[in-house]
Design an enzyme around this catalytic site. Structure first.
Site, mmCIF file in Angstrom:
data_model
loop_
_atom_site.group_PDB
_atom_site.id
_atom_site.type_symbol
_atom_site.label_atom_id
_atom_site.label_comp_id
_atom_site.label_asym_id
_atom_site.label_seq_id
_atom_site.Cartn_x
_atom_site.Cartn_y
_atom_site.Cartn_z
ATOM 1 N N GLY A 174 0.844 -1.197 0.000
ATOM 2 C CA GLY A 174 0.000 0.000 0.000
ATOM 3 C C GLY A 174 0.877 1.245 0.000
ATOM 4 O O GLY A 174 0.532 2.262 0.614
ATOM 5 N N ALA A 175 2.001 1.147 -0.717
ATOM 6 C CA ALA A 175 3.038 2.184 -0.650
ATOM 7 C C ALA A 175 2.590 3.514 -1.255
ATOM 8 O O ALA A 175 3.178 4.561 -0.971
ATOM 9 C CB ALA A 175 4.315 1.702 -1.347
ATOM 10 N N ALA A 176 1.551 3.492 -2.073
ATOM 11 C CA ALA A 176 1.118 4.732 -2.724
ATOM 12 C C ALA A 176 0.071 5.478 -1.893
ATOM 13 O O ALA A 176 -0.263 6.624 -2.188
ATOM 14 C CB ALA A 176 0.534 4.429 -4.107
ATOM 15 N N GLY A 177 -0.418 4.837 -0.847
ATOM 16 C CA GLY A 177 -1.451 5.473 -0.015
ATOM 17 C C GLY A 177 -0.854 6.531 0.901
ATOM 18 O O GLY A 177 0.369 6.683 0.988
ATOM 19 N N PRO A 194 -4.526 -1.375 15.872
ATOM 20 C CA PRO A 194 -5.475 -0.364 15.406
ATOM 21 C C PRO A 194 -4.901 1.037 15.482
ATOM 22 O O PRO A 194 -5.400 1.953 14.850
ATOM 23 C CB PRO A 194 -6.663 -0.528 16.353
ATOM 24 C CG PRO A 194 -6.109 -1.181 17.577
ATOM 25 C CD PRO A 194 -4.942 -2.008 17.133
ATOM 26 N N ASN A 195 -3.848 1.226 16.258
ATOM 27 C CA ASN A 195 -3.300 2.556 16.470
ATOM 28 C C ASN A 195 -1.802 2.431 16.699
ATOM 29 O O ASN A 195 -1.371 1.734 17.613
ATOM 30 C CB ASN A 195 -3.973 3.215 17.682
ATOM 31 C CG ASN A 195 -3.771 4.701 17.714
ATOM 32 O OD1 ASN A 195 -2.751 5.216 17.253
ATOM 33 N ND2 ASN A 195 -4.738 5.420 18.266
ATOM 34 N N PHE A 196 -1.011 3.133 15.881
ATOM 35 C CA PHE A 196 0.442 3.063 16.034
ATOM 36 C C PHE A 196 1.024 4.297 16.721
ATOM 37 O O PHE A 196 2.229 4.400 16.860
ATOM 38 C CB PHE A 196 1.109 2.873 14.674
ATOM 39 C CG PHE A 196 1.184 1.437 14.246
ATOM 40 C CD1 PHE A 196 2.158 0.603 14.760
ATOM 41 C CD2 PHE A 196 0.270 0.919 13.361
ATOM 42 C CE1 PHE A 196 2.236 -0.728 14.373
ATOM 43 C CE2 PHE A 196 0.333 -0.417 12.966
ATOM 44 C CZ PHE A 196 1.317 -1.241 13.475
ATOM 45 N N HIS A 216 -11.784 16.491 18.002
ATOM 46 C CA HIS A 216 -11.341 16.286 16.625
ATOM 47 C C HIS A 216 -11.763 17.466 15.745
ATOM 48 O O HIS A 216 -12.631 18.253 16.113
ATOM 49 C CB HIS A 216 -11.947 15.004 16.054
ATOM 50 C CG HIS A 216 -11.273 13.752 16.509
ATOM 51 N ND1 HIS A 216 -11.557 13.166 17.731
ATOM 52 C CD2 HIS A 216 -10.312 12.983 15.941
ATOM 53 C CE1 HIS A 216 -10.811 12.083 17.880
ATOM 54 N NE2 HIS A 216 -10.043 11.941 16.804
ATOM 55 N N LYS A 260 -15.037 15.206 10.858
ATOM 56 C CA LYS A 260 -15.181 13.813 11.291
ATOM 57 C C LYS A 260 -16.672 13.465 11.338
ATOM 58 O O LYS A 260 -17.480 14.245 11.836
ATOM 59 C CB LYS A 260 -14.543 13.654 12.673
ATOM 60 C CG LYS A 260 -14.478 12.219 13.171
ATOM 61 C CD LYS A 260 -13.620 12.142 14.439
ATOM 62 C CE LYS A 260 -13.566 10.699 14.965
ATOM 63 N NZ LYS A 260 -13.008 9.761 13.967
ATOM 64 N N MET A 305 -0.851 6.751 4.276
ATOM 65 C CA MET A 305 -0.031 6.181 5.347
ATOM 66 C C MET A 305 1.158 5.447 4.765
ATOM 67 O O MET A 305 2.281 5.567 5.242
ATOM 68 C CB MET A 305 -0.878 5.221 6.193
ATOM 69 C CG MET A 305 -1.863 5.905 7.119
ATOM 70 S SD MET A 305 -1.053 6.962 8.378
ATOM 71 C CE MET A 305 -0.081 5.727 9.244
#
Lengths: 251, 251, 251, 251
Positions: free
Chosen positions: D11-14, D107-109, D136, D140, D16
């Site tokens: 998913g290198a083009a996304g 789910p969260n890094f 936020h 959202k 993240m």
């Protein structure tokens, strides 16, 4: 229903002691069986069936109190300051003859403060930057506060143990004092403001994020949940424990 | 529908200038009719019917730009730093020949920062204690920040004018730097933390209460609402105005 | 040395009243000459040379007290709640016959709270988004607090007067209550937490920046500076004033 | 000098994925040897000597990717959402045939977010009251945020396990929504404000004190330290791990 724990309070007439007396009286699982003040005989407590004694006396009296409690086979929960490595060593020695007795000596019984310090030490290795801000009423004579120094020292030790370098700082031109005090390489800032009581904030920063741990102490009753937890747990923790964090189950 | 205001941007290729270009293009009541960079002739703008010019260039060029704009009868909104009392005086003199022209020179266009400073100065006389904390990324070279020094100086002046004494402080034993820098008698603390951008907190304390004014700047786009407000208002405010706060209706 | 102001306290045995008594006694420029409680005759105060009376009584008594004070030519500083448009109108009518008398009726005497509300109303038109968070001890029975409702209503009125639209909100999927209460279109969130006293935070957001106004009330003594300011100023402000903010010099 | 870890990014083009690519390229102990996008063959990575693959793709693709990586003996670090108990079960089954392979699904890094949640769960049993505020940007669509729901659920589970009752709340009269959403008995308040990114605050209260844990996420780069930590550690943690907190040494 289980038996109530039989409790004595030493230094019962003092500010902290009298607050402890009320908290013990209001706790349904505790029974206040004795209150002592300067000059009273600690040794006599054994005859009252006291199981746990709480000491909020004065630095000059607390060690003798604790040694006498250990000899009497009474567990001790101690909030008095002034302990040295030497005096702690003497308590450890005396406990060798009483393997069942537990002694908890804690510089801070506010659960929130203890948790903030503990979490700060554990998190510190995972962040590029860490600084500490402490805020107190303007009648305080020392800066930074003892709690903030202790927090910064714990952070510094944790980072050193993990091989983490100093927080980045490109400052080349600064007014004297702008960047705070240096405690083992951790910057600590002391705010003094009318209206405040005792507050501490630990800021941890990484690229794009910040974690803040803040403790606000509004009133001396904040120490009571920690003191009650100490009373309930000390019987199951033989030997000497320094620091309330060791009585907490933090996973 | 009312006419759109015709706008030029000087320093259009710079970081701030290019952000202003986009903001003007997106504002339905503004029309971007010219962008200039180093070497371009400011005087020629008059022929394009430019009504307001925004200058985010460099200290060495901004005064000449503003004088040329005044001569051309174009209102100016200026975010470039480096102005002195002398250079401001020369702008005032030149404006005497052009009584309809307006010039706004502002060190900070972030509405939140300007409001925090203004409110801090107005509130300062009503509190026993005031201190300032500023927090920035660790690549910043000066401490405290210019904004924080300016804020502290404004607070100090307001307290002096109202006859309020210094904030109380009983500190007798302190580590070097713990109590922050002294700016005109107001304590200022500078935090440097990876992940932060630019943040300022003013703490005001009285017995039993605290008022906190905090500004967080997360991104340079935060200057755009203030720049747009300047463009829309400068035509109705002839003469020289220093500081965006004078364009705000704060009651 | 200037004459001290001669002060009476009505409701002197109550929680607030007794705190006022102490504050007046400790202020070098004020002289406490009478304390009254339920049943005492307000009219008799004139004979004691009282210049200013402070009323922290009960809603059922306060209007009659104030009318009697006006008749007696005594200035009044009133912190009792329960005033309606009708009762305020009756005070205004009675004051017509006593053009020199001043009456200050304030729902809140905490300077920080009054300033936070005033600043929030003034800043509200300059931001895309505004929300309010209030935080109190968990024994409070109403949510949001009266202060937070009052703050939100003031913000809403200021934005309406300036032609500012509602705060943006793309929420399409929400748990009940997540987005708070709606007070005139402004979102208000009520936190209830053991250990807290009374706290309010107003958050104002623009692209790339946030302005936060926060007031922390730790203790009822926080009302005293505002009460003393009212006592000192009310003699110079004839007629009826509602709200302490009108006695503040906010530029 | 030790060997660098050979890394692939799926998913290198996304958004993240491309951020991960840059972070891996800048880390001196990592070597980027392959980038894949939709349609590329994951199985072929084994031939490039890839040791760890990072997957920030889409829910519909991530499970197949992870199973192929396990079959190829490549460790996986996965930030894609949409995992169910069933899909996690299939990964566990596949890992049985590859006992040396490690898979981290998180789910969260953001380290700060993970630490705030973990600390909140651990502290929750020691406080009378706990509430959560998340803040936020106003674009959202859901409220509360997934992170805040997860945090509240963790707090509720920890309190239930320790036998702690609900937070005290005497509210009898409230506007709809004032007291927030109820997530497993924990109150959660959602603020939406222009200028904000993603922020969470956990408030814990006891008599006389408050502990606040706050995480501010200013930018997506905040996930990178956690992703890099996952890449470095996953080879030493065989089997399936769900949640970055299990890779942290929190004492």
């Amino acid at each position: 229903m289980s038996e109530r724990i039989r409790v004595a309070v030493l230094g019962a007439a003092g500010r902290m002691g009298s607050t402890v007396v009320r908290a013990v009286q209001e706790a349904p699982d505790l029974e206040l069986v004795a209150t002592l003040d300067a000059g009273d005989d600690v040794g006599a407590l054994a005859d009252s069936g006291v199981q746990v004694a709480v000491d909020f006396t004065v630095p000059s009296a607390t060690e003798a109190n604790v040694l006498a409690l250990v000899d009497a086979g009474i567990h001790a929960v101690v909030g008095t300051t002034g302990w040295t490595d030497e005096s702690l060593g003497r308590v450890r020695s005396r406990l060798e003859a009483r393997p069942g007795a537990g002694v908890l000596i804690a510089p801070n019984f506010a659960l929130g403060a203890v948790l903030a310090m503990t979490f700060a030490s554990r998190a510190a290795r995972y962040f590029d930057s860490v600084e500490v801000i402490e805020l107190h009423h303007p009648d305080k004579v020392d800066a930074p506060s003892g709690t903030a120094r202790h927090t910064a020292a714990g952070i510094a030790a944790a980072r050193a143990a993990a091989g983490v370098g100093p927080s980045p700082d490109a400052t080349t031109s600064a007014l004297d004092g702008a960047r705070g005090a240096d405690v083992d390489g951790v910057r600590v800032h002391s705010v003094r403001l009318r209206g405040l009581v005792a507050h501490e904030e630990i800021l941890l920063g990484n690229p794009g994020e910040m974690l803040t741990l803040r403790h606000d102490s509004f009133d001396r009753v904040s120490f009571m949940p920690g003191v009650l937890l100490g009373i309930r747990e000390v019987g199951a923790r033989p030997g000497l424990t320094v620091g309330l964090e060791h009585f907490l189950d933090l996973g």
